[in-house]
Design a protein around this motif. Structure first.
Motif, PDB file in Angstrom:
ATOM      1  N   SER A  84       0.729  -0.984   0.067  1.00 18.49           N
ATOM      2  CA  SER A  84       0.063   0.058  -0.024  1.00 18.49           C
ATOM      3  C   SER A  84       0.713   1.212   0.021  1.00 18.49           C
ATOM      4  O   SER A  84       2.076   1.135   0.392  1.00 18.49           O
ATOM      5  CB  SER A  84      -0.942   0.044   1.194  1.00 18.49           C
ATOM      6  N   PHE A  85       0.496   2.184  -0.601  1.00 17.00           N
ATOM      7  CA  PHE A  85       0.924   3.581  -0.731  1.00 17.00           C
ATOM      8  C   PHE A  85       0.167   4.670  -0.374  1.00 17.00           C
ATOM      9  O   PHE A  85      -1.005   4.555  -0.010  1.00 17.00           O
ATOM     10  CB  PHE A  85       1.605   3.921  -2.254  1.00 17.00           C
ATOM     11  N   PHE A  86       0.898   5.706  -0.215  1.00 15.13           N
ATOM     12  CA  PHE A  86       0.153   7.097   0.024  1.00 15.13           C
ATOM     13  C   PHE A  86      -0.525   7.507  -1.203  1.00 15.13           C
ATOM     14  O   PHE A  86       0.370   7.907  -2.245  1.00 15.13           O
ATOM     15  CB  PHE A  86       1.148   8.102   0.759  1.00 15.13           C
ATOM     16  N   ASP A  87      -1.790   7.682  -1.306  1.00 14.00           N
ATOM     17  CA  ASP A  87      -2.341   8.082  -2.624  1.00 14.00           C
ATOM     18  C   ASP A  87      -1.923   8.991  -3.337  1.00 14.00           C
ATOM     19  O   ASP A  87      -2.045   9.437  -4.479  1.00 14.00           O
ATOM     20  CB  ASP A  87      -3.865   7.733  -2.587  1.00 14.00           C
ATOM     21  N   ASP A  88      -1.492  10.090  -2.386  1.00 14.07           N
ATOM     22  CA  ASP A  88      -1.414  11.554  -2.933  1.00 14.07           C
ATOM     23  C   ASP A  88       0.003  11.825  -3.285  1.00 14.07           C
ATOM     24  O   ASP A  88       0.410  12.712  -3.967  1.00 14.07           O
ATOM     25  CB  ASP A  88      -1.799  12.618  -1.984  1.00 14.07           C
ATOM     26  N   MET A  89       0.841  10.622  -3.238  1.00  9.21           N
ATOM     27  CA  MET A  89       2.146  10.689  -3.513  1.00  9.21           C
ATOM     28  C   MET A  89       2.210  10.215  -4.950  1.00  9.21           C
ATOM     29  O   MET A  89       1.732   9.259  -5.533  1.00  9.21           O
ATOM     30  CB  MET A  89       2.931   9.964  -2.546  1.00  9.21           C
ATOM     31  N   THR A  90       3.324  10.770  -5.727  1.00  5.74           N
ATOM     32  CA  THR A  90       3.707   9.797  -6.947  1.00  5.74           C
ATOM     33  C   THR A  90       4.736   8.772  -6.458  1.00  5.74           C
ATOM     34  O   THR A  90       5.304   8.885  -5.133  1.00  5.74           O
ATOM     35  CB  THR A  90       4.656  10.867  -7.742  1.00  5.74           C
ATOM     36  N   GLY A  91       5.086   7.999  -7.519  1.00  2.00           N
ATOM     37  CA  GLY A  91       6.066   6.901  -7.307  1.00  2.00           C
ATOM     38  C   GLY A  91       7.521   7.547  -6.862  1.00  2.00           C
ATOM     39  O   GLY A  91       8.248   7.261  -5.881  1.00  2.00           O
ATOM     40  N   THR A  92       7.861   8.621  -7.609  1.00  2.00           N
ATOM     41  CA  THR A  92       9.020   9.315  -7.319  1.00  2.00           C
ATOM     42  C   THR A  92       9.143   9.875  -5.733  1.00  2.00           C
ATOM     43  O   THR A  92      10.224   9.766  -5.268  1.00  2.00           O
ATOM     44  CB  THR A  92       9.374  10.607  -8.197  1.00  2.00           C
TER      45      THR A  92
ATOM     46  N   THR B  63       0.703   7.184  -7.303  1.00  3.87           N
ATOM     47  CA  THR B  63       0.601   5.745  -7.115  1.00  3.87           C
ATOM     48  C   THR B  63      -0.775   5.138  -7.099  1.00  3.87           C
ATOM     49  O   THR B  63      -0.864   4.051  -7.528  1.00  3.87           O
ATOM     50  CB  THR B  63       1.168   5.365  -5.556  1.00  3.87           C
ATOM     51  N   LYS B  64      -1.937   6.144  -6.949  1.00  3.82           N
ATOM     52  CA  LYS B  64      -3.268   5.665  -6.718  1.00  3.82           C
ATOM     53  C   LYS B  64      -3.498   5.261  -8.354  1.00  3.82           C
ATOM     54  O   LYS B  64      -4.626   4.479  -8.303  1.00  3.82           O
ATOM     55  CB  LYS B  64      -4.170   6.604  -6.267  1.00  3.82           C
ATOM     56  N   LYS B  65      -2.848   5.879  -9.440  1.00  3.59           N
ATOM     57  CA  LYS B  65      -3.412   5.655 -10.661  1.00  3.59           C
ATOM     58  C   LYS B  65      -2.607   4.372 -11.348  1.00  3.59           C
ATOM     59  O   LYS B  65      -2.602   3.820 -12.483  1.00  3.59           O
ATOM     60  CB  LYS B  65      -3.244   6.729 -11.486  1.00  3.59           C
TER      61      LYS B  65
ATOM     62  N   MET C 203       2.795  -2.542 -11.601  1.00  4.00           N
ATOM     63  CA  MET C 203       3.725  -0.988 -11.489  1.00  4.00           C
ATOM     64  C   MET C 203       3.766  -0.725  -9.989  1.00  4.00           C
ATOM     65  O   MET C 203       4.955  -0.533  -9.554  1.00  4.00           O
ATOM     66  CB  MET C 203       2.890   0.343 -11.977  1.00  4.00           C
ATOM     67  N   LYS C 204       2.751  -0.913  -9.061  1.00 12.58           N
ATOM     68  CA  LYS C 204       2.813  -0.938  -7.697  1.00 12.58           C
ATOM     69  C   LYS C 204       3.842  -2.038  -7.151  1.00 12.58           C
ATOM     70  O   LYS C 204       4.590  -1.806  -6.221  1.00 12.58           O
ATOM     71  CB  LYS C 204       1.545  -0.995  -7.078  1.00 12.58           C
ATOM     72  N   GLN C 205       4.035  -3.206  -7.572  1.00 16.01           N
ATOM     73  CA  GLN C 205       4.817  -4.290  -7.392  1.00 16.01           C
ATOM     74  C   GLN C 205       6.186  -3.911  -7.631  1.00 16.01           C
ATOM     75  O   GLN C 205       7.065  -4.076  -6.938  1.00 16.01           O
ATOM     76  CB  GLN C 205       4.435  -5.623  -7.837  1.00 16.01           C
ATOM     77  N   LYS C 206       6.299  -3.322  -8.738  1.00 19.05           N
ATOM     78  CA  LYS C 206       7.795  -2.845  -8.959  1.00 19.05           C
ATOM     79  C   LYS C 206       8.296  -1.901  -8.382  1.00 19.05           C
ATOM     80  O   LYS C 206       9.380  -1.816  -7.869  1.00 19.05           O
ATOM     81  CB  LYS C 206       7.634  -2.257 -10.584  1.00 19.05           C
ATOM     82  N   LEU C 207       7.419  -0.900  -7.773  1.00 21.00           N
ATOM     83  CA  LEU C 207       7.566   0.075  -6.996  1.00 21.00           C
ATOM     84  C   LEU C 207       8.222  -0.332  -5.562  1.00 21.00           C
ATOM     85  O   LEU C 207       9.048   0.038  -5.121  1.00 21.00           O
ATOM     86  CB  LEU C 207       6.717   1.129  -6.662  1.00 21.00           C
ATOM     87  N   GLY C 208       7.347  -1.375  -5.335  1.00 25.40           N
ATOM     88  CA  GLY C 208       7.775  -2.110  -3.908  1.00 25.40           C
ATOM     89  C   GLY C 208       9.091  -2.779  -4.045  1.00 25.40           C
ATOM     90  O   GLY C 208       9.956  -2.698  -3.015  1.00 25.40           O
ATOM     91  N   ILE C 209       9.537  -3.244  -5.138  1.00 27.63           N
ATOM     92  CA  ILE C 209      10.643  -3.884  -5.461  1.00 27.63           C
ATOM     93  C   ILE C 209      11.876  -2.921  -5.254  1.00 27.63           C
ATOM     94  O   ILE C 209      12.943  -3.235  -4.587  1.00 27.63           O
ATOM     95  CB  ILE C 209      10.752  -4.665  -6.641  1.00 27.63           C
ATOM     96  N   VAL C 210      11.458  -1.706  -5.991  1.00 28.22           N
ATOM     97  CA  VAL C 210      12.658  -0.768  -5.866  1.00 28.22           C
ATOM     98  C   VAL C 210      13.010  -0.347  -4.523  1.00 28.22           C
ATOM     99  O   VAL C 210      14.149  -0.043  -4.179  1.00 28.22           O
ATOM    100  CB  VAL C 210      12.549   0.433  -6.883  1.00 28.22           C
TER     101      VAL C 210
END
Length: 277
Positions: free
Chosen positions: A86-94, A127-129, A134-141
């Motif tokens: 899970s991520f903060f929806d108002d954040m970008t991945g960066t 992140t919400k979009k 893509m979210k899984q890749k972001l978690g891996i990074v």
């Protein structure tokens, strides 16, 4: 030396749910595959290792530190991919990766760009979009970018397409060669077979097998001896089934895949191609 140690871990949620007297270890520099269907206790065990849950009894130790009493020190050492990201929806991945870098006090010399490129991820969007993949890749990074010595990965390739799954398996192989310690839960049998030195299987909150992958296969190898009516039939049978012939008798050895071995421990339960439902 054991980098990860679980001793007689118990967390009883009632109605047969939880983990019961779970014990196993992961040696330094070893990759350990943790197999079991949904609800078997994999994630509960991992949450104890992360210091998110306090054991009712037993203990979890990582790199000599108690996972509950010294959880801040433990978490600082780890790379972690949760089973449900899970991520903060108002954040970008960066922005999320920048937040993680600040939280972990990571300098500019990290592996972020390398891992982003490997998994072909542009983290600039919200992140919400993002899709599940893509979210899984972001978690891996986020788990790998600070180059941790110990990795705890809960269903790390969930949502990835086959190409990205293959790249992740390659990454794990590289990390093993660099001496990293890896605990990985998975439903993907090929993933575990290709990456893990030892395997633990958990069933209804209890460990039913812990052994080297090769040892598990040897334990579940079967020999069958067939007597044929004449030598020509015996020779043909031995050739077709790669058997060993002794006169009219031919012995055939059958080796089970990891998935078949896994299903031996879950015999009679409904399952799909990835595991038990």
């Amino acid at each position: 030396m054991n980098a990860i140690q679980i001793e007689n871990l118990v967390r009883d949620y009632g109605a047969g749910k939880g983990v019961f007297d779970v014990s196993f270890h992961v040696k330094q520099g070893e990759a350990f595959g943790f197999l079991g269907p949904n609800g078997a206790g994999k994630t509960t065990t991992i949450r104890h290792l992360m210091g998110f849950l306090k054991p009712r009894s037993g203990k979890c130790i990582i790199d000599g530190l108690d996972c509950w009493n010294e959880r801040e020190k433990v978490q600082a050492k780890l790379g972690y991919i949760p089973g449900e990201i899970s991520f903060f929806d108002d954040m970008t991945g960066t922005e999320f990766l920048r937040f993680i870098a600040k939280y972990r006090r990571i300098g500019t010399q990290n592996r972020k760009e390398e891992i982003l490129e490997r998994f072909e991820l542009d983290p600039s969007g919200k992140t919400k979009k993002m899709s599940k993949g893509m979210k899984q890749k972001l978690g891996i990074v986020a788990a790998f970018m600070h180059d941790p010595d110990i990795l705890i990965l809960d269903e790390p390739t969930s949502g990835l397409d086959p190409l990205m799954q293959s790249r992740f398996i390659d990454l794990i192989g590289e990390e093993k060669k660099r001496g990293k310690t890896i605990l990985m839960s998975s439903h993907m049998f090929e993933e575990v077979e290709r990456t893990c030195d030892r395997i633990g299987i958990i069933r209804k909150g209890r460990m039913v097998a812990v052994d080297a992958a090769d040892t598990l296969r040897e334990r579940h190898t079967r020999n069958y001896t067939v007597t044929l009516e004449n030598e020509s039939a015996a020779m043909a049978f031995a050739r077709d089934f790669e058997g060993v012939r002794d006169g009219l008798k031919v012995t055939v050895t059958t080796k089970q895949s990891l998935e078949e071995i896994f299903m031996n421990y879950y015999g009679g339960e409904k399952h799909d191609k990835h595991g038990v439902i």
